[in-house]
Design a protein around this motif. Structure first.
Motif, short mmCIF file in Angstrom:
data_model
loop_
_atom_site.label_atom_id
_atom_site.label_comp_id
_atom_site.label_asym_id
_atom_site.label_seq_id
_atom_site.Cartn_x
_atom_site.Cartn_y
_atom_site.Cartn_z
N SER A 68 12.10 7.82 19.40
CA SER A 68 11.80 6.43 19.73
C SER A 68 12.63 6.02 20.93
O SER A 68 13.83 6.31 20.99
CB SER A 68 12.12 5.52 18.53
OG SER A 68 11.86 4.16 18.85
N ASP A 95 9.20 1.43 20.18
CA ASP A 95 9.70 0.19 19.59
C ASP A 95 11.23 0.11 19.59
O ASP A 95 11.82 -0.54 18.75
CB ASP A 95 9.16 0.05 18.17
CG ASP A 95 9.39 -1.33 17.58
OD1 ASP A 95 9.64 -2.27 18.36
OD2 ASP A 95 9.35 -1.47 16.35
N ASN A 106 6.97 -5.97 19.70
CA ASN A 106 6.83 -4.67 20.32
C ASN A 106 5.71 -4.68 21.35
O ASN A 106 5.06 -3.66 21.60
CB ASN A 106 6.59 -3.64 19.21
CG ASN A 106 6.49 -2.22 19.67
OD1 ASN A 106 5.66 -1.49 19.15
ND2 ASN A 106 7.27 -1.79 20.62
N GLN A 123 2.88 5.16 19.61
CA GLN A 123 2.84 4.26 18.46
C GLN A 123 3.63 2.98 18.69
O GLN A 123 4.77 3.00 19.17
CB GLN A 123 3.36 4.98 17.22
CG GLN A 123 3.11 4.24 15.92
CD GLN A 123 4.26 3.36 15.49
OE1 GLN A 123 5.42 3.76 15.63
NE2 GLN A 123 3.97 2.18 14.96
N ASN A 153 7.43 6.82 19.33
CA ASN A 153 7.52 5.43 18.91
C ASN A 153 8.12 4.63 20.07
O ASN A 153 9.19 4.98 20.59
CB ASN A 153 8.40 5.32 17.65
CG ASN A 153 8.67 3.89 17.26
OD1 ASN A 153 9.59 3.27 17.80
ND2 ASN A 153 7.91 3.36 16.33
N LEU A 158 12.66 1.09 11.92
CA LEU A 158 11.52 1.59 12.67
C LEU A 158 10.48 2.17 11.70
O LEU A 158 10.81 2.60 10.60
CB LEU A 158 11.97 2.66 13.66
CG LEU A 158 12.92 2.21 14.77
CD1 LEU A 158 13.41 3.41 15.57
CD2 LEU A 158 12.24 1.20 15.69
N GLU A 159 9.25 2.20 12.16
CA GLU A 159 8.18 2.71 11.30
C GLU A 159 8.21 4.23 11.16
O GLU A 159 7.47 4.79 10.35
CB GLU A 159 6.83 2.27 11.86
CG GLU A 159 6.62 0.76 11.77
CD GLU A 159 5.45 0.28 12.60
OE1 GLU A 159 4.44 -0.14 12.02
OE2 GLU A 159 5.57 0.31 13.84
N CYS A 160 9.07 4.89 11.92
CA CYS A 160 9.08 6.37 11.92
C CYS A 160 9.36 6.96 10.53
O CYS A 160 8.80 8.00 10.18
CB CYS A 160 10.12 6.87 12.91
SG CYS A 160 9.77 6.43 14.61
N MET A 175 9.21 13.40 16.09
CA MET A 175 9.26 12.01 16.52
C MET A 175 10.54 11.69 17.28
O MET A 175 11.60 12.22 16.95
CB MET A 175 9.21 11.06 15.31
CG MET A 175 8.01 11.22 14.43
SD MET A 175 8.11 10.06 13.03
CE MET A 175 6.66 10.55 12.12
N GLU A 192 4.16 -5.18 10.92
CA GLU A 192 5.45 -4.49 10.88
C GLU A 192 6.58 -5.46 10.63
O GLU A 192 7.50 -5.19 9.86
CB GLU A 192 5.65 -3.75 12.20
CG GLU A 192 6.85 -2.79 12.21
CD GLU A 192 8.15 -3.42 12.71
OE1 GLU A 192 9.18 -2.74 12.70
OE2 GLU A 192 8.13 -4.62 13.10
#
Length: 488
Positions: free
Chosen positions: A449, A170, A117, A75, A168, A433-435, A447, A146
């Motif tokens: 990152s 990023d 990213n 991701q 992730n 972070l989008e997590c 997850m 994002e």
């Protein structure tokens, strides 16, 4: 453009990053890149689809004999922060990013690089085309917007992804793995403030605060760097002694970047201009002394404006607005007790504008605690209601709760130790972070990152250490192969 990138190793990853540099992709303008990636997926024979929000998924079946392995989602986000030096004209919706190498680091010329990213996206694409890799079912999830709003992740379709593990890509620190992050929200303030005609004895001056480093409003907010909006408001406060009132204001360009520059036009009695100029010289020395070692190039300038503006804020409105901005939360609010060394709650006065009496502010609040995010937003509301402004909270997103006992983390740590001879640092990050958002939509998904070493993200100083990209690539490939095997 950027042909030199394809001479770097690993070549497939850098080839994809070249495509990203050559395809403009500021937040909200990812459509051309999405179309290019879909065409690439068709060439590779890979299935792809989009959800209603426009997020892109590209899928690759498992290697033969590994169909039962848990599905892995790679991701990253497609957009990049659009920041350029003030003296460098760059249209981020049309112009490619021009890159160059210096002392083992890749930079962009006078703009953000987009390693945040873009390198994560490039790595996922390189994995998808790597036919030497042994892997379980793979999905590459590329989200939109994002950097501006987390909009892609917030509107991600539920029950769409099949994978049970999300990587992730990023993060921005070599030798580290992230297992938690702050949540946050945008606080937006708007008001129409009263104005009055300029008086006969008033002169117009243009005030500029420049030279700050800027940076990422999550990762860099604890480093003592200056916030141009905070500092210029402080200067405006001092110049009220010369009966100055605001005509217009422009500071910062993104709510998630520390503002590097801010500008204001003031009306003040003509016989006070020289006194204001002298006070400004003293203020410049004072601020430079305070920022020494953290932000060493602050500059203040005052120029007389020949053109006549029609009106300025009334004296009362000008004083009230400057007072409210001066009192607004800015910077680190509290450090975490549970996670030592990590910022718990902060606020960035990211974008402030005033034109024709129309005032606008967009701040980004971050916190490991959702209650603290809500509290700072409410403090903004309480403060700016005093000057008749309207406050709203937008684009709220949850934090990512750490799970230090996860089996995914244990496998990554063991792999890192075996390949590099040291354990990775396990971290919680103050950036968003989008997590956290993805985890709320897919609560059963494990997850982590990780990523290469990036510095200066969200500013024209953004750069990536080339050697760390190869290390990151090796870890990513090895982890995917490891996850295709049964856990011991």
């Amino acid at each position: 453009m950027n042909a030199h990138l394809e001479q770097l190793s690993p070549q497939p990853l850098w080839r994809h990053f070249r495509t990203l540099c050559n395809t403009p992709r500021p937040s909200g303008h990812e459509a051309a890149l999405v179309a290019r990636l879909e065409a690439w997926a068709d060439e590779q024979g890979l299935a792809h689809d989009r959800d209603a929000a426009g997020n892109l998924r590209i899928r690759k079946p498992a290697s033969k004999g590994h169909e039962a392995a848990p599905g892995v989602v790679l991701q990253g986000h497609l957009d990049m922060v659009a920041q350029a030096n003030a003296d460098h004209p760059h249209d981020f919706a049309r112009d490619p990013i021009e890159t160059y190498l210096e002392d083992g680091w890749l930079h962009a010329r006078h703009t953000t690089l987009g390693a945040d990213n873009g390198l994560g996206v490039a790595a996922a694409l390189a994995v998808l085309e790597d036919d030497t890799l042994t892997h379980g079912p793979l999905e590459a999830l590329f989200t939109l917007e994002e950097e501006s709003s987390m909009g892609g992740a917030l509107n991600l379709a539920e029950d769409w992804l099949d994978g049970r593990i999300l990587l992730n890509l990023d993060s921005e620190d070599r030798g580290q793995v992230y297992i938690g992050c702050a949540g946050g929200a945008d606080v937006v303030v708007d008001a129409q403030l009263p104005t009055s005609d300029l008086e006969e004895d008033e002169a117009l001056v243009r005030l500029a605060l420049t030279g700050l480093t800027g940076g990422h409003s999550g990762i860099d907010i604890h480093k003592g760097r200056g916030n141009a909006n905070r500092l210029l408001v402080r200067v405006l406060r001092a110049l009220e002694a010369f009966d100055a009132r605001l005509v217009d204001y422009r500071g910062g360009t993104l709510r998630n970047a520390l503002p590097r520059e801010a500008f204001a036009t003031l009306a003040l009695p003509a016989d006070e201009v020289e006194g204001a100029r002298e006070r400004l010289l003293a203020l410049e020395l004072e601020l430079r002394d305070e920022l020494a070692g953290a932000d060493d190039h602050l500059a203040l300038a005052l120029e007389t404006v020949e053109a006549r503006a029609a009106e300025a804020l009334t004296r009362d409105a000008s004083r009230l607005l400057i007072a409210a901005l001066h009192a607004a939360p800015c910077g680190v609010e509290r450090m975490s007790v549970d996670v030592p060394g990590v910022v718990e709650t902060s606020n960035n006065l990211g974008v402030v504008t005033l034109e024709g009496g129309r005032f606008h502010l967009c701040a980004l609040v971050r916190s490991l605690r959702d209650s603290a995010t809500a509290d700072i937003a409410d403090r903004f509301r309480a403060l700016f209601e005093l000057i008749g402004a309207r406050t709203r909270v937008e684009n709220g997103y949850p934090g990512w709760t750490p799970d230090p006992d996860s089996s995914l983390l244990a496998r990554f740590r063991a792999l890192h130790r075996a390949r590099l001879g040291v354990d990775p640092e396990v971290k919680v990050i103050h950036a968003g972070l989008e997590c956290g958002i993805l985890g709320a939509k897919y609560p059963e998904m494990a997850m982590i990152s990780f990523g290469p070493l990036i510095r200066g993200a969200h500013s024209p100083d953004e750069r990536v250490e080339v050697a760390s990209v190869e290390e990151f690539w090796g870890l990513l490939r090895a982890l995917i192969e490891d996850l295709a095997r049964p856990s011991s």
